[in-house]
Write a protein that holds these residues in place. Structure first.
Motif, PDB file in Angstrom:
ATOM      1  N   CYS A  42       0.841  -1.196   0.000  1.00 18.47           N
ATOM      2  CA  CYS A  42       0.000   0.000   0.000  1.00 18.47           C
ATOM      3  C   CYS A  42       0.872   1.241   0.000  1.00 18.47           C
ATOM      4  O   CYS A  42       1.780   1.367   0.824  1.00 18.47           O
ATOM      5  CB  CYS A  42      -0.897   0.002   1.226  1.00 18.47           C
ATOM      6  N   CYS A  43       0.565   2.174  -0.902  1.00 16.64           N
ATOM      7  CA  CYS A  43       1.423   3.340  -1.063  1.00 16.64           C
ATOM      8  C   CYS A  43       0.714   4.334  -1.968  1.00 16.64           C
ATOM      9  O   CYS A  43      -0.165   3.955  -2.757  1.00 16.64           O
ATOM     10  CB  CYS A  43       2.754   2.900  -1.691  1.00 16.64           C
ATOM     11  N   GLY A  44       1.116   5.601  -1.871  1.00 15.37           N
ATOM     12  CA  GLY A  44       0.614   6.589  -2.813  1.00 15.37           C
ATOM     13  C   GLY A  44       1.285   6.515  -4.166  1.00 15.37           C
ATOM     14  O   GLY A  44       0.848   7.154  -5.120  1.00 15.37           O
ATOM     15  N   ASP A  45       2.393   5.753  -4.263  1.00 15.56           N
ATOM     16  CA  ASP A  45       3.121   5.519  -5.515  1.00 15.56           C
ATOM     17  C   ASP A  45       3.917   6.729  -6.001  1.00 15.56           C
ATOM     18  O   ASP A  45       4.495   6.687  -7.085  1.00 15.56           O
ATOM     19  CB  ASP A  45       2.196   5.051  -6.646  1.00 15.56           C
ATOM     20  N   GLY A  46       3.978   7.806  -5.216  1.00 16.57           N
ATOM     21  CA  GLY A  46       4.735   8.981  -5.623  1.00 16.57           C
ATOM     22  C   GLY A  46       6.208   8.855  -5.282  1.00 16.57           C
ATOM     23  O   GLY A  46       6.581   8.262  -4.265  1.00 16.57           O
ATOM     24  N   LEU A  47       7.053   9.413  -6.144  1.00 11.53           N
ATOM     25  CA  LEU A  47       8.502   9.384  -5.946  1.00 11.53           C
ATOM     26  C   LEU A  47       9.035  10.805  -5.985  1.00 11.53           C
ATOM     27  O   LEU A  47       8.823  11.534  -6.956  1.00 11.53           O
ATOM     28  CB  LEU A  47       9.175   8.546  -7.046  1.00 11.53           C
ATOM     29  N   PHE A 181      -5.450   5.803   3.150  1.00  5.74           N
ATOM     30  CA  PHE A 181      -6.318   4.974   2.314  1.00  5.74           C
ATOM     31  C   PHE A 181      -5.926   5.190   0.859  1.00  5.74           C
ATOM     32  O   PHE A 181      -5.544   6.294   0.463  1.00  5.74           O
ATOM     33  CB  PHE A 181      -7.788   5.361   2.497  1.00  5.74           C
ATOM     34  N   ARG A 182      -6.059   4.132   0.060  1.00  5.54           N
ATOM     35  CA  ARG A 182      -5.682   4.217  -1.343  1.00  5.54           C
ATOM     36  C   ARG A 182      -6.575   3.331  -2.191  1.00  5.54           C
ATOM     37  O   ARG A 182      -6.950   2.232  -1.822  1.00  5.54           O
ATOM     38  CB  ARG A 182      -4.237   3.759  -1.524  1.00  5.54           C
ATOM     39  N   GLY A 183      -6.919   3.860  -3.376  1.00  5.54           N
ATOM     40  CA  GLY A 183      -7.622   3.076  -4.372  1.00  5.54           C
ATOM     41  C   GLY A 183      -7.112   3.431  -5.754  1.00  5.54           C
ATOM     42  O   GLY A 183      -6.601   4.531  -5.980  1.00  5.54           O
ATOM     43  N   ARG A 272      -7.533  -0.048  -0.154  1.00  2.00           N
ATOM     44  CA  ARG A 272      -6.742  -0.590   0.948  1.00  2.00           C
ATOM     45  C   ARG A 272      -6.294   0.533   1.869  1.00  2.00           C
ATOM     46  O   ARG A 272      -6.197   1.686   1.456  1.00  2.00           O
ATOM     47  CB  ARG A 272      -5.522  -1.355   0.410  1.00  2.00           C
ATOM     48  N   ALA A 273      -6.044   0.177   3.113  1.00  5.71           N
ATOM     49  CA  ALA A 273      -5.580   1.138   4.112  1.00  5.71           C
ATOM     50  C   ALA A 273      -4.260   0.650   4.697  1.00  5.71           C
ATOM     51  O   ALA A 273      -3.976  -0.549   4.692  1.00  5.71           O
ATOM     52  CB  ALA A 273      -6.616   1.288   5.221  1.00  5.71           C
TER      53      ALA A 273
END
Length: 426
Positions: A42-47, A181-183, A272-273
């Motif tokens: 789970c992650c925001g996927d930002g770099l 939280f992420r979707g 997901r959280a």
């Protein structure tokens, strides 16, 4: 029974960075992770720029990752509806990007294997054996029943670190300091191509985000800080109860200003959280022959929740401390000292700014100041995306020629990836 110089527990960014860096320093490395290949972290996927420079130093090639999206600006909406476009430096490499963690983590594990690490996925740390105080190695049990002797252990196994618990480090029942939280969505609007951050009044000092992943896919989510109880352990979440958080998530993409950016959208897979640990300085960073990195060291940024850049850097620093040699107590003390010097002041500043953003009026004033000129917008974008350390202005030792004209990662003027990743990337 296998014998290695370094046992790395956890194959995420911190663990992979430690494994690759240690192998390049000539150390024998075993890398284990309880998750099977293909895990979805789970992650925001930002770099950020920090993460990108570390990834480039490791040898990661973005053109080989299907979901990699270069980001050259971010739109920020203030609590009272003001939209600010924050441009990143142009023509000087990448300062921000987005990439799905399933892809990123798999690529990092492949780099560790290519560097010569003994990679064992689906095998967990199961505890330390009593090796005696004068033993030359730590004896570790693994979940497959095997035993491993290691001169040093790098704990990079996340917020619920089994290694940290086995050492007795940290508060009981620690569940992180932020809750996120992420979707994933298919979006047809501006969000499909551009990065957005919303400082929603009911989430402060947290925020919501939408990060593009290509092909119309976006990572949408939000994060809020937890309240802490008297013993320092998290107790609830910010000003929102659990049922209220669920309601926020259910309505987030239907808020008019967010829905307008997303356009027509459909969910892809489950939401997901996950917890975000952000209390670097409160936990021990090393004990005995063990060095803690990334989420296991609670090293996420207290303002943004970002943790990938810090994890990659700490993994490299742990490998550097071990490679320099010396008795265990001097190695672990060196690592803890260097990590504290690198991160503590920055995290303290971020924590104080997070307190400012907790108040709607102060958050509006602070973000309004960012919008004073093109210069302030560009500098804030660099600061937000960790082009330089949070508290760099207050630490002259970090000043260097070129700070005013930064060079991002993967730029045309950057030379080939160095063989020695022990030195800090510039």
């Amino acid at each position: 029974m296998s014998v290695v110089d370094v046992l790395v527990v956890g194959a995420g960014p911190a663990g992979a960075s430690a494994a690759v860096s240690a192998r390049r320093a000539g150390l024998e490395v075993m890398l284990v992770d309880r998750a099977a290949p293909g895990r979805d972290k789970c992650c925001g996927d930002g770099l950020t720029a920090l993460a990108l420079r570390e990834l480039e130093c490791l040898g990661l090639r973005p053109e080989r990752l299907d979901s990699w999206m270069h980001v050259d600006a971010a739109s920020v909406r203030t609590p009272r509806g003001r939209v600010i476009l924050l441009p990143l430096p142009g023509g000087r490499g990448q300062f921000a990007a987005v990439c799905r963690r399933t892809e990123l983590d798999a690529a990092l594990v492949n780099l560790a294997a290519a560097a010569g690490a003994d990679v064992r996925l689906g095998i967990a740390f199961d505890g330390f054996e009593d090796s005696g105080e004068r033993a030359n190695t730590a004896s570790i049990r693994l979940s497959d029943g095997s035993r491993t002797q290691a001169r040093f252990v790098v704990a990079a196994d996340g917020v619920y670190s089994s290694v940290r618990k086995a050492l007795g480090i940290g508060p009981l029942r620690y569940r992180g300091d932020w809750h996120a939280f992420r979707g994933y969505l298919h979006a047809s609007g501006e969000a499909a191509h551009n990065m957005w951050v919303w400082f929603e009044p009911d989430l402060l000092p947290g925020y919501a985000w939408s990060f593009p992943l290509g092909d119309g896919r976006v990572n949408v989510g939000f994060g809020v800080p937890r309240r802490t109880g008297g013993n320092g352990a998290p107790n609830g979440t910010g000003t929102l109860a659990g049922s209220e958080i669920a309601a926020v998530w259910a309505s987030l993409t239907e808020r008019r200003h967010i829905a307008g950016v997303l356009g027509r959208h459909e969910p892809e897979g489950p939401t997901r959280a996950w917890p975000i640990p952000a209390r670097l300085g409160d936990l021990e960073l090393a004990r005995g022959r063990t060095l803690l990195c990334g989420d296991a060291a609670a090293a996420a940024d207290p303002l943004t929740g970002e943790g990938i850049g810090q994890a990659l850097q700490m993994g490299r620093m742990a490998a550097a401390a071990i490679a320099r040699g010396g008795p265990p107590h001097s190695v672990t003390a060196r690592y803890a000292r260097d990590a504290q010097a690198e991160f503590t002041l920055d995290h303290g500043l971020a924590r104080n700014l997070s307190r400012v953003l907790a108040h709607e009026r102060l958050a509006e004033l602070a973000l309004g100041a960012v919008d004073l000129s093109g210069w302030t917008r560009r500098q804030f974008a660099r600061w937000m995306f960790e082009d330089y350390p949070r508290a760099a202005v207050a630490t002259p030792r970090r000043w260097h020629r070129g700070m005013a004209k930064p060079q991002g990662a993967y730029g045309p003027n950057i030379g080939p990836v160095a063989d020695d990743t022990i030195s800090s990337p510039s």
